[in-house]
Motif scaffolding. Structure first.
Motif, PDB file in Angstrom:
ATOM      1  N   GLY A   1      -8.353  17.082  -2.573  1.00  0.00           N
ATOM      2  CA  GLY A   1      -8.649  17.857  -3.775  1.00  0.00           C
ATOM      3  C   GLY A   1      -7.983  17.335  -5.032  1.00  0.00           C
ATOM      4  O   GLY A   1      -8.094  17.962  -6.089  1.00  0.00           O
ATOM      5  N   SER A   2      -7.338  16.196  -4.971  1.00  0.00           N
ATOM      6  CA  SER A   2      -6.646  15.645  -6.139  1.00  0.00           C
ATOM      7  C   SER A   2      -7.508  14.580  -6.818  1.00  0.00           C
ATOM      8  O   SER A   2      -8.284  13.883  -6.173  1.00  0.00           O
ATOM      9  N   GLN A   3      -7.343  14.468  -8.131  1.00  0.00           N
ATOM     10  CA  GLN A   3      -8.000  13.398  -8.875  1.00  0.00           C
ATOM     11  C   GLN A   3      -7.080  12.185  -9.062  1.00  0.00           C
ATOM     12  O   GLN A   3      -7.493  11.186  -9.648  1.00  0.00           O
ATOM     13  N   ASP A   4      -5.860  12.316  -8.564  1.00  0.00           N
ATOM     14  CA  ASP A   4      -4.962  11.157  -8.611  1.00  0.00           C
ATOM     15  C   ASP A   4      -5.496  10.087  -7.660  1.00  0.00           C
ATOM     16  O   ASP A   4      -5.956  10.405  -6.548  1.00  0.00           O
ATOM     17  N   PRO A   5      -5.444   8.830  -8.039  1.00  0.00           N
ATOM     18  CA  PRO A   5      -5.984   7.767  -7.177  1.00  0.00           C
ATOM     19  C   PRO A   5      -5.272   7.720  -5.831  1.00  0.00           C
ATOM     20  O   PRO A   5      -4.062   7.963  -5.729  1.00  0.00           O
ATOM     21  N   ALA A   6      -6.046   7.411  -4.795  1.00  0.00           N
ATOM     22  CA  ALA A   6      -5.454   7.131  -3.486  1.00  0.00           C
ATOM     23  C   ALA A   6      -4.779   5.770  -3.567  1.00  0.00           C
ATOM     24  O   ALA A   6      -5.266   4.854  -4.229  1.00  0.00           O
ATOM     25  N   GLN A   7      -3.631   5.643  -2.884  1.00  0.00           N
ATOM     26  CA  GLN A   7      -2.857   4.404  -2.910  1.00  0.00           C
ATOM     27  C   GLN A   7      -2.996   3.696  -1.558  1.00  0.00           C
ATOM     28  O   GLN A   7      -2.923   4.342  -0.514  1.00  0.00           O
ATOM     29  N   GLY A   8      -3.210   2.389  -1.607  1.00  0.00           N
ATOM     30  CA  GLY A   8      -3.361   1.646  -0.371  1.00  0.00           C
ATOM     31  C   GLY A   8      -2.773   0.255  -0.458  1.00  0.00           C
ATOM     32  O   GLY A   8      -2.245  -0.153  -1.503  1.00  0.00           O
ATOM     33  N   VAL A   9      -2.849  -0.457   0.664  1.00  0.00           N
ATOM     34  CA  VAL A   9      -2.348  -1.831   0.717  1.00  0.00           C
ATOM     35  C   VAL A   9      -3.293  -2.698   1.548  1.00  0.00           C
ATOM     36  O   VAL A   9      -3.981  -2.211   2.449  1.00  0.00           O
ATOM     37  N   VAL A  10      -3.304  -3.988   1.236  1.00  0.00           N
ATOM     38  CA  VAL A  10      -3.954  -5.026   2.035  1.00  0.00           C
ATOM     39  C   VAL A  10      -2.968  -6.183   2.139  1.00  0.00           C
ATOM     40  O   VAL A  10      -2.034  -6.299   1.321  1.00  0.00           O
ATOM     41  N   LYS A  11      -3.176  -7.022   3.128  1.00  0.00           N
ATOM     42  CA  LYS A  11      -2.286  -8.167   3.317  1.00  0.00           C
ATOM     43  C   LYS A  11      -3.118  -9.437   3.136  1.00  0.00           C
ATOM     44  O   LYS A  11      -3.929  -9.795   3.993  1.00  0.00           O
ATOM     45  N   VAL A  12      -2.927 -10.086   1.992  1.00  0.00           N
ATOM     46  CA  VAL A  12      -3.725 -11.251   1.624  1.00  0.00           C
ATOM     47  C   VAL A  12      -2.895 -12.512   1.839  1.00  0.00           C
ATOM     48  O   VAL A  12      -1.878 -12.720   1.168  1.00  0.00           O
ATOM     49  N   ALA A  13      -3.321 -13.337   2.781  1.00  0.00           N
ATOM     50  CA  ALA A  13      -2.637 -14.596   3.087  1.00  0.00           C
ATOM     51  C   ALA A  13      -1.133 -14.400   3.284  1.00  0.00           C
ATOM     52  O   ALA A  13      -0.310 -15.176   2.797  1.00  0.00           O
ATOM     53  N   GLY A  14      -0.782 -13.326   4.001  1.00  0.00           N
ATOM     54  CA  GLY A  14       0.615 -13.074   4.342  1.00  0.00           C
ATOM     55  C   GLY A  14       1.371 -12.209   3.364  1.00  0.00           C
ATOM     56  O   GLY A  14       2.536 -11.867   3.623  1.00  0.00           O
ATOM     57  N   TYR A  15       0.767 -11.817   2.237  1.00  0.00           N
ATOM     58  CA  TYR A  15       1.457 -11.006   1.230  1.00  0.00           C
ATOM     59  C   TYR A  15       0.822  -9.618   1.143  1.00  0.00           C
ATOM     60  O   TYR A  15      -0.398  -9.493   0.976  1.00  0.00           O
ATOM     61  N   VAL A  16       1.633  -8.578   1.257  1.00  0.00           N
ATOM     62  CA  VAL A  16       1.161  -7.202   1.138  1.00  0.00           C
ATOM     63  C   VAL A  16       0.966  -6.879  -0.337  1.00  0.00           C
ATOM     64  O   VAL A  16       1.891  -7.016  -1.142  1.00  0.00           O
ATOM     65  N   GLU A  17      -0.245  -6.442  -0.700  1.00  0.00           N
ATOM     66  CA  GLU A  17      -0.577  -6.186  -2.101  1.00  0.00           C
ATOM     67  C   GLU A  17      -1.171  -4.796  -2.246  1.00  0.00           C
ATOM     68  O   GLU A  17      -1.930  -4.336  -1.387  1.00  0.00           O
ATOM     69  N   PRO A  18      -0.837  -4.082  -3.349  1.00  0.00           N
ATOM     70  CA  PRO A  18      -1.331  -2.710  -3.532  1.00  0.00           C
ATOM     71  C   PRO A  18      -2.768  -2.670  -4.040  1.00  0.00           C
ATOM     72  O   PRO A  18      -3.212  -3.551  -4.779  1.00  0.00           O
ATOM     73  N   VAL A  19      -3.492  -1.623  -3.624  1.00  0.00           N
ATOM     74  CA  VAL A  19      -4.828  -1.337  -4.137  1.00  0.00           C
ATOM     75  C   VAL A  19      -4.918   0.170  -4.350  1.00  0.00           C
ATOM     76  O   VAL A  19      -4.118   0.939  -3.827  1.00  0.00           O
ATOM     77  N   ARG A  20      -5.943   0.610  -5.105  1.00  0.00           N
ATOM     78  CA  ARG A  20      -6.103   2.043  -5.352  1.00  0.00           C
ATOM     79  C   ARG A  20      -7.576   2.375  -5.486  1.00  0.00           C
ATOM     80  O   ARG A  20      -8.387   1.532  -5.861  1.00  0.00           O
ATOM     81  N   ALA A  21      -7.908   3.649  -5.174  1.00  0.00           N
ATOM     82  CA  ALA A  21      -9.286   4.132  -5.286  1.00  0.00           C
ATOM     83  C   ALA A  21      -9.258   5.488  -5.968  1.00  0.00           C
ATOM     84  O   ALA A  21      -8.363   6.306  -5.713  1.00  0.00           O
ATOM     85  N   PRO A  22     -10.217   5.774  -6.853  1.00  0.00           N
ATOM     86  CA  PRO A  22     -10.212   7.053  -7.575  1.00  0.00           C
ATOM     87  C   PRO A  22     -10.567   8.235  -6.670  1.00  0.00           C
ATOM     88  O   PRO A  22     -11.226   8.074  -5.647  1.00  0.00           O
TER      89      PRO A  22
END
Length: 200
Positions: free
Chosen positions: A119-140
């Motif tokens: 029920g929140s409009q704050d973006p969801a926070q996530g991560v992926v691991k690209v070529a060995g490095y964990v990087e943040p991603v987000r979705a509205p």
């Protein structure tokens, strides 16, 4: 006497008449339009020659975008490498939220993991691991925004999740067949088939 003179002049008159006739014929032949027929008329349209197979130029073949061994298409030719996220990677990301969604190839170790608030409009926070490095991603749209074909963004990347079938099995949060498409800023892309699962 007069009859003899008249008879003598007759051959001469005939000769003159023949000479005139021959001369007239020669003049007509000289002025005949046959010579004009040999030369094309100035006003006649030019007829283009019929092209032959040798004259035709085949179109250049379309060169497809390069495909790396990993399935990466386009870009500078370098591969898009997504590694599975370990428990240590998820703990270190320190994601906040009530419920999680994840994408995996084998239904176990995720390639993308995200959390959001219902029920929140704050973006969801996530991560992926690209070529060995964990990087943040987000979705509205918080958790609710992740439950149906979400799009995640991060530095130099866009990740689209698309569900491709009905839920597998039962339970409160069954996984669904889906594809993850990773789009890199240089135009490269890679699509991976797997499962998208959201819930507690």
């Amino acid at each position: 006497m007069s009859q003899t003179k008249s008879a003598a002049l007759e051959p001469s008159s005939i000769a003159k008449a023949l000479a005139v006739a021959v001369f007239s014929t020669a003049l007509l032949a000289a002025c005949s339009p046959a010579d004009d027929a040999a030369e094309p008329s100035v006003d006649a349209p030019a007829i283009a020659p019929t092209p032959t197979a040798a004259d035709e130029v085949a179109p250049e073949p379309v060169t497809p975008a390069p495909v790396a061994a990993s399935g990466t298409v386009g870009g500078d030719g370098s591969e898009i490498v997504l590694d599975t996220l370990s428990e240590a990677d998820l703990t270190g990301a320190n994601l906040s939220g009530e419920l999680a969604c994840s994408f995996s190839e084998d239904g176990q170790q995720p390639l993308l993991h995200a959390m959001g608030v219902v029920g929140s409009q704050d973006p969801a926070q996530g991560v992926v691991k690209v070529a060995g490095y964990v990087e943040p991603v987000r979705a509205p749209g918080g958790f609710d925004g992740m439950t149906q074909n979400p799009t995640f963004t991060g530095q130099g990347k866009t990740i689209r999740i698309e569900e491709t079938g009905a839920a597998i099995g039962g339970g409160e949060s069954p996984p669904r067949p889906a594809t993850l498409t990773y789009l890199r800023a240089d135009g490269a892309s890679r699509t991976i088939e797997g499962r998208w699962q959201c819930g507690p």
